[in-house]
Design a protein around this motif. Structure first.
Motif, mmCIF file in Angstrom:
data_model
loop_
_atom_site.group_PDB
_atom_site.id
_atom_site.type_symbol
_atom_site.label_atom_id
_atom_site.label_comp_id
_atom_site.label_asym_id
_atom_site.label_seq_id
_atom_site.Cartn_x
_atom_site.Cartn_y
_atom_site.Cartn_z
ATOM 1 N N ALA A 89 0.828 -1.212 0.000
ATOM 2 C CA ALA A 89 0.000 0.000 0.000
ATOM 3 C C ALA A 89 0.862 1.261 0.000
ATOM 4 O O ALA A 89 0.527 2.245 -0.657
ATOM 5 C CB ALA A 89 -0.926 -0.004 1.217
ATOM 6 N N CYS A 90 1.963 1.254 0.729
ATOM 7 C CA CYS A 90 2.806 2.450 0.809
ATOM 8 C C CYS A 90 4.027 2.376 -0.105
ATOM 9 O O CYS A 90 4.447 3.387 -0.644
ATOM 10 C CB CYS A 90 3.278 2.687 2.239
ATOM 11 N N HIS A 91 4.603 1.185 -0.248
ATOM 12 C CA HIS A 91 5.860 1.075 -0.994
ATOM 13 C C HIS A 91 5.655 0.717 -2.458
ATOM 14 O O HIS A 91 6.613 0.711 -3.231
ATOM 15 C CB HIS A 91 6.759 0.016 -0.350
ATOM 16 N N GLY A 92 4.444 0.365 -2.858
ATOM 17 C CA GLY A 92 4.237 -0.130 -4.213
ATOM 18 C C GLY A 92 4.601 -1.606 -4.280
ATOM 19 O O GLY A 92 5.048 -2.186 -3.285
ATOM 20 N N CYS A 108 0.642 8.945 2.046
ATOM 21 C CA CYS A 108 -0.182 8.898 3.254
ATOM 22 C C CYS A 108 -1.551 9.527 3.005
ATOM 23 O O CYS A 108 -2.588 8.998 3.423
ATOM 24 C CB CYS A 108 0.495 9.651 4.393
ATOM 25 N N ILE A 109 -1.518 10.692 2.327
ATOM 26 C CA ILE A 109 -2.743 11.473 2.143
ATOM 27 C C ILE A 109 -3.763 10.703 1.306
ATOM 28 O O ILE A 109 -4.970 10.810 1.522
ATOM 29 C CB ILE A 109 -2.399 12.835 1.495
ATOM 30 N N ALA A 110 -3.261 9.880 0.377
ATOM 31 C CA ALA A 110 -4.165 9.114 -0.486
ATOM 32 C C ALA A 110 -5.154 8.305 0.345
ATOM 33 O O ALA A 110 -6.315 8.156 -0.034
ATOM 34 C CB ALA A 110 -3.345 8.199 -1.389
ATOM 35 N N CYS A 111 -4.708 7.779 1.480
ATOM 36 C CA CYS A 111 -5.625 7.012 2.328
ATOM 37 C C CYS A 111 -6.235 7.869 3.435
ATOM 38 O O CYS A 111 -7.340 7.619 3.883
ATOM 39 C CB CYS A 111 -4.897 5.853 2.975
#
Lengths: 312, 451
Positions: A89-92, A108-111
């Motif tokens: 989710a964060c690192h691809g 972070c903001i995406a979630c």
């Protein structure tokens, strides 16, 4: 190519000879560079396998390489809460640029609800957030999130400082209305570790203490409202208290939380305009609501007794 | 006859000779408390105030001893607080011919350090400091008076100091230059960008950020600003659209108050006084960097009209409130509310504060709900509309006025309820006593004892 191998440049006489031939040296350099970078590249390949991975694969491998990192993630809200924010989710899903991607706020903001949600907005309008907005494109995001490698902290600099993967370490996980001394002290220590990369210790401890006091004052307002409602519920129906109850809910879930976010992200707007005066308004309106019910009741009672008296 | 008249001259003279020194003494006495400002005797500062108002409250850390040279500060702090040293290394201070070291602004003696206040920065940056101080003659709102006015505000004095620390963070614009030129780079280019202003110039009473970014100017800035050369001074031809500082600190003049006509929209002003005409011409000249002077004049006239419309609505609401006050229908009344520290001064003549000149700015706590309704209308809806008009964001003008309309409607409705209730009470022979909860409660009690 063999004739111009670096071995041929050992003696000074040879060196002078070769120096005359600039092209040969150029080829040498290029060759050496190619060999070196090739070796480095193959070493790279060893550490970071190519290809796409799913989360289970990430965890399986990284539990062997850096077990503490995975363990930290497992106790954090990212692993515990739904939806789970896992490695991918964060690192691809590949190793290329994985760290750089996860270090940047956009990830972070995406979630976390986008720019306008209080948790993001309170940070974005702080001095830290605005400096980051202006300068982030110039920063070298391959550097670790520690030792003031970045001029101001982004989300991850504080919440995942020095690659710590427990994002919950610095966040109040208990009910905001409860003052949990143990949790506060743990958070204070965690914050101090981060903030002292740039700020002086006495400034930090005064800032933290003041923040706690400010939050406690906000709690007092909520508790004053709660006690009022506890009394009022005995006298009035839930229908009559509907608007007061709604305001009380808003005090807890919005305005108290805003004060907390304002303190945590150092945003004057959230401490104040979205926080304290908003709570003042809630409190006096709850009082007003209950007061109005009481006055109506008193008038009704009096009118009835007067009616009875006149009919007698 | 003549001698008698001469003798009478002594009476006013003697009165003046007594009253003036007593007045001076009183002001000095009132400023001699633990706090600061006119009500310094009524409040005590929190420890954090030392960083927001260093002139009044900073005391040096005592954990380190020794007297250090600039280079020594840098070498130690590179390990202790690397962030600030990294910043300083990028600043012009470290690259100047005569390097400006930590000790030049903070002092050499670690037992006797100080925070750089505008006065200290002004030691070198004389023009900027002089412009900044010059703001004071235009009154408030201005940057230079921000701290004084905050500390003299009724609600600042009344409320627990840990709560109103929130105010000082922004009002410290008067006491620290790093509000805009953030430490320790103190970059001029950074301060030229709108982002330097919006930590403070945001939120319901002054949505400068939202209104500017929603305007055409702001939209173009958002789309292109990152690619502009911000090392250029803020003058004609250097920037495609104006930013906050381009208009309010044109040519880098540290003077934000000299052109303010409408004073934040807080009170009604006559925009056509000779003084305001001078200010208006300054705006027209500024806008003429890009626009036709006549066009600029029209825009300013539009603003006059917007303000007139706004004040019509605000005065209508004030009228309703003052009517309730005159009939004693505000509930709880001023006498039934908990006495805050500053109320002790006018305990003989307690009155609900309605309108700017009576202290509307503090009417958001310890008031009746309908007064708070008006506070929201005046401070949030009205100022939102004003900022929209000033920054060219039509949508904010529309939204602000729509909000004022519905607030006014709401105030009318609530006033009717209050009237009906008190008439019914009168008929029924009830004399409403304010509930105990207006004067008591956890926060209310804490507030009374902690200032």
């Amino acid at each position: 190519m063999n004739s111009s191998s670096p071995d041929g440049v050992k003696s000074s006489a040879d060196y002078v000879k070769v120096q005359r031939n600039g092209a040969v040296i150029f080829v040498c350099t290029v060759l050496a560079w190619y060999l070196f970078s090739g070796a480095a590249f193959s070493a790279d390949k060893k550490t970071f396998p190519e290809g796409k991975f799913n989360n289970d694969q990430c965890v399986q491998c990284h539990e062997k390489i850096n077990a503490s990192l995975v363990a930290e993630w497992r106790v954090s809200a990212h692993a515990k809460d739904e939806p789970v924010a896992n490695c991918v989710a964060c690192h691809g899903d590949s190793h290329s640029g994985a760290a750089v991607k996860a270090r940047q706020d956009e990830t972070c903001i995406a979630c976390h609800g986008g720019q306008k949600t209080p948790v993001v907005h309170s940070y974005a309008n702080s001095k830290h957030g605005l400096i980051l907005k202006l300068e982030k494109k110039k920063w070298d995001w391959t550097q670790p999130l520690a030792q003031a490698n970045y001029r101001t902290p982004g989300c991850a600099y504080c919440h995942m400082h020095a690659a710590g993967h427990n994002v919950s370490a610095m966040v109040r996980n208990q009910d905001l209305l409860q003052e949990n001394k143990q949790e506060i002290n743990a958070i204070k220590d965690a914050r101090r570790q981060v903030c002292q990369d740039c700020h002086a210790p006495r400034y930090l401890s005064r800032l933290f203490d003041n923040g706690e006091k400010m939050l406690e004052i906000a709690r007092m307002k909520v508790r004053e409202a709660r006690n009022l409602l506890l009394q009022a519920r005995k006298q009035y129906t839930s229908e009559e208290l509907k608007s007061a109850e709604k305001r009380y809910q808003e005090m807890q879930s919005v305005h108290l939380k805003n004060v907390y976010l304002g303190v945590a992200h150092q945003s004057p707007d959230y401490q104040w305009w979205y926080g304290q005066p908003a709570l003042d308004g809630d409190l006096l309106r709850i009082k007003g609501d209950i007061n109005e019910l009481e006055r109506i009741k008193n008038v009704n009672v009096m009118q009835k007794t007067q009616c009875v008296q006149t009919s007698k | 006859m003549k001698a008698k008249r001469v003798r009478y001259i002594w009476i006013p003279l003697i009165i003046i000779m007594i009253v003036v020194p007593v007045g001076f003494y009183y002001v000095k006495w009132s400023e001699s408390g633990a706090g600061a400002g006119l009500y310094s005797r009524l409040w005590k500062p929190e420890p954090i105030f030392s960083y927001w108002d260093p002139d009044n409250f900073y005391e040096s850390v005592k954990t380190m001893t020794g007297v250090f040279k600039g280079k020594e500060c840098v070498s130690c702090h590179a390990a202790v607080t690397p962030g600030i040293v990294n910043d300083w290394r990028k600043s012009r201070h470290s690259q100047a011919k005569k390097i400006v070291y930590c000790s030049d602004c903070h002092g050499h003696d670690h037992q006797n350090l100080h925070l750089p206040t505008p006065k200290i920065c002004g030691g070198c940056h004389t023009t900027q400091h002089a412009d900044f101080n010059d703001e004071k003659r235009f009154g408030f709102p201005s940057h230079a008076l921000a701290m004084d006015r905050a500390q003299d505000a009724k609600h600042f004095v009344d409320k627990p100091k840990a709560e109103v620390t929130a105010c000082l963070q922004c009002h410290s614009i008067a006491t620290k230059c790093d509000s805009c030129h953030t430490r320790h780079q103190f970059s001029v280019a950074e301060a030229r960008r709108p982002e330097a202003c919006i930590t403070c110039h945001s939120g319901p009473p002054h949505p400068d950020d939202e209104t500017y970014f929603a305007s055409k100017h702001g939209q173009i800035y958002l789309a292109e600003g990152d690619s502009w050369d911000w090392s250029k001074p803020l003058r004609k031809g250097n920037y495609k659209v104006p930013t906050c500082a381009y208009c309010h600190m044109n040519r880098g003049k540290h003077q934000v108050a000299e052109k303010s006509i409408w004073k934040f929209g807080l009170k009604q002003v006559n925009p056509l006084t000779s003084g305001n005409e001078v200010k208006r011409e300054k705006w027209v000249k500024l806008c003429s960097d890009c626009h036709e002077p006549d066009w600029a004049r029209q825009q300013l006239t539009k603003m006059d009209a917007e303000r007139k419309r706004a004040w019509k609505k605000l005065y209508a609401a004030e009228g309703i409130l003052k009517d309730l006050r005159s009939k004693g229908q505000l509930y709880p009344s001023a006498k039934q509310r908990p006495p805050y520290p500053t109320d002790s001064e006018n305990s003989f003549f307690q009155m609900e504060r309605i309108g700017f000149f009576e202290g509307q700015a503090s009417a958001f706590y310890n008031v009746s709900p309908i007064e708070r309704d008006y506070f929201n209308m005046w401070y949030f809806d009205n100022l939102g509309a004003y900022k929209g008009a000033a920054h060219g964001a039509a949508e904010f003008v529309r939204k602000g006025h729509a909000a004022m309309d519905s607030a006014l409607e709401n105030i009318r409705r609530n006033a009717n309820v209050l009237r009906t209730l008190s008439e019914a009470e009168k008929k029924a022979g009830i004399k409403p006593e304010a509930d105990a909860f207006w004067k008591q409660g956890e926060y209310t009690d804490y507030n009374r004892e902690n200032n």
